[in-house]
Design a protein around this motif. Structure first.
Motif, short mmCIF file in Angstrom:
data_model
loop_
_atom_site.label_atom_id
_atom_site.label_comp_id
_atom_site.label_asym_id
_atom_site.label_seq_id
_atom_site.Cartn_x
_atom_site.Cartn_y
_atom_site.Cartn_z
N SER A 81 0.42 -1.02 -0.25
CA SER A 81 0.17 0.24 -0.06
C SER A 81 0.57 1.13 -0.08
O SER A 81 0.54 1.89 -0.72
N TRP A 82 1.99 1.29 0.56
CA TRP A 82 2.70 2.76 0.39
C TRP A 82 3.43 3.22 -0.41
O TRP A 82 3.32 4.19 -1.45
N ALA A 83 3.76 1.89 -1.26
CA ALA A 83 4.38 1.98 -2.62
C ALA A 83 3.65 2.53 -3.32
O ALA A 83 3.62 2.78 -4.43
N GLY A 84 1.96 1.83 -3.32
CA GLY A 84 1.20 1.83 -4.25
C GLY A 84 0.69 3.32 -3.92
O GLY A 84 0.12 4.56 -5.05
N ALA A 85 1.47 4.08 -2.69
CA ALA A 85 0.36 5.85 -2.61
C ALA A 85 1.88 6.49 -3.64
O ALA A 85 1.50 7.51 -4.34
N LYS A 104 -5.50 -3.21 3.14
CA LYS A 104 -5.40 -2.69 4.72
C LYS A 104 -6.34 -2.61 4.80
O LYS A 104 -6.83 -2.53 6.08
N PHE A 105 -7.25 -2.18 4.41
CA PHE A 105 -9.21 -1.62 4.80
C PHE A 105 -9.60 -3.05 4.88
O PHE A 105 -10.38 -3.20 5.48
N ASP A 106 -9.17 -4.19 4.99
CA ASP A 106 -9.48 -5.68 4.81
C ASP A 106 -9.25 -6.03 6.41
O ASP A 106 -9.92 -6.83 6.72
N ASP A 107 -8.54 -5.18 6.96
CA ASP A 107 -8.50 -5.42 8.47
C ASP A 107 -9.31 -5.57 9.28
O ASP A 107 -9.70 -3.79 9.95
N ALA A 113 -13.99 3.94 10.96
CA ALA A 113 -13.87 4.88 10.82
C ALA A 113 -12.44 5.19 9.92
O ALA A 113 -12.09 4.71 8.80
N LYS A 114 -11.57 3.94 10.26
CA LYS A 114 -9.87 4.20 9.55
C LYS A 114 -9.73 2.80 8.51
O LYS A 114 -9.79 3.52 7.76
N ARG A 115 -11.49 1.91 8.12
CA ARG A 115 -11.11 0.99 7.69
C ARG A 115 -11.96 2.16 6.04
O ARG A 115 -11.38 1.71 5.24
N TRP A 116 -12.50 2.98 6.70
CA TRP A 116 -13.68 3.98 5.47
C TRP A 116 -11.94 5.03 4.94
O TRP A 116 -12.37 5.49 4.00
N ILE A 117 -10.90 5.19 5.84
CA ILE A 117 -10.13 6.32 5.51
C ILE A 117 -9.24 5.21 4.19
O ILE A 117 -9.21 5.50 3.21
N TYR A 118 -8.71 4.19 4.52
CA TYR A 118 -8.25 3.46 3.76
C TYR A 118 -9.18 2.88 2.61
O TYR A 118 -7.60 2.69 1.54
N ARG A 119 -9.82 2.57 2.29
CA ARG A 119 -10.96 2.74 1.08
C ARG A 119 -10.99 3.57 0.27
O ARG A 119 -10.79 3.74 -0.83
#
Length: 347
Positions: A81-85, A104-107, A113-119
């Motif tokens: 994910s970070w490299a993807g960003a 990461k949002f699959d965690d 709220a955090k899952r929503w942000i990652y998604r």
């Protein structure tokens, strides 16, 4: 022939194994790596290895852009994910391939709220991916939920080590103790607390009380201490022959992760002839592995395997099925298709 720049901020464990295997299987292409991480063991077919010099989103995004300007790749292959960003925040003068190695949002342990942000971040960035590489049907579904028009390519993970028959392994430790292994980074995703709970429950089992539980890998200090407090040995990172020695000395492999793309460590354990008990997570459902819901279920399965030879044999048969469905030939064909095809949606 294509020129490919691989970018990763998580170059140890399964990601490093996956990149090495990819490069080994496609030596007709030119491979370059920009990385940050502890594992610097790369394929000998790699043309050049660069290290991230700076910290922070903006500085690393600029480093990726400089590497693209220097190398002039056909593809920038972004791993995790970070490299993807870093590789998708701004347009690059190359086609981008994004391989999340699990979203990461699959965690499920994250707050809503955090899952929503990652998604939301993955959804926005998905429109800057020319191609997305997935490791399972579950990961493909998540990709299409983010972007219904994604060019999605399934590439099966394969073992990073040689396959042997279980009768041929000769790594039994001198102390004669039975060993249960887990391989991976010590982090929340791999859920060492789940594995530690298995070890604690096994200590009071008449069948398993003498077993050694051993985690091959390293990572977050607090979680490592929690493992050790639960009676788990922490071996640290092992590569090559040292990793094979750890697997060959094991009797069972238990995969405790709470979410995954698809773990190479399970396939390595299967290749070395170990009975496998996986955790019932979306990425492993339908894989053929024996799955358990809870630490109690894992202990029950270990006890059953010890006292019922036919059940242990059934676990070994499942290990063989895992490997039969994920071969080097399958992966090589998938990589060749990925790097040579036009951008199109596949499922």
């Amino acid at each position: 022939m294509a020129r490919i720049l691989h970018v990763t901020e998580c170059h140890d464990g399964g990601v490093s194994s996956a990149i090495r295997k990819l490069v080994d299987l496609t030596p007709e292409h030119e491979h370059y790596i920009l990385l940050d991480g502890g594992d610097l063991d790369v394929s000998r077919a790699t043309r050049e290895v660069r290290m991230f010099r700076a910290k922070g989103m903006l500085k690393r995004t600029l480093e990726v852009r400089r590497a693209v300007a220097d190398i002039n790749p056909d593809y920038v292959h972004l791993h995790s994910s970070w490299a993807g960003a870093y590789g998708r925040i701004t347009p690059l003068k190359a086609k981008t391939i994004y391989q999340p190695h699990c979203y990461k949002f699959d965690d499920s342990s994250l707050s809503p709220a955090k899952r929503w942000i990652y998604r939301a971040a993955e959804k926005v960035l998905s429109f800057r991916s020319d191609k997305t590489v997935v490791l399972s049907e579950h990961e493909a579904r998540l990709t299409f939920e983010l972007n219904a028009t994604a060019a999605c390519f399934y590439v099966p993970n394969v073992p990073s080590c040689e396959q042997v028959d279980e009768e041929m392994t000769s790594g039994a430790p001198e102390d004669g103790a039975r060993r249960v292994l887990m391989v991976g980074r010590i982090c929340e995703q791999k859920d060492p607390l789940f594995f530690g709970q298995v070890a604690k429950l096994a200590a009071s089992s008449p069948v398993l009380s003498g077993f050694i539980f051993r985690w091959v890998g390293d990572g977050e200090h607090d979680l490592r201490e929690a493992l050790q407090d639960d009676g788990v040995e922490v071996a640290g990172w092992k590569q090559g022959n040292e990793l094979l020695a750890e697997l060959d000395a094991g009797d069972y492999y238990v995969h405790s992760a709470s979410y995954e793309g698809f773990p190479i460590s399970i396939l390595d354990a299967a290749a070395r002839g170990l009975p496998i008990i996986g955790r019932s997570i979306d990425a492993l459902i339908g894989s053929g592995a024996y799955l358990a819901e809870s630490p109690e279920d894992v202990v029950d399965a270990l006890e059953r395997a010890e006292v019922q030879p036919e059940f242990q044999e059934a676990l070994l048969d499942r290990s063989k099925l895992l490997l039969a469905a994920r071969t080097d030939a399958d992966q090589e064909r998938a990589w060749l298709n990925l790097y040579s095809s036009s951008v199109e949606v596949t499922s």
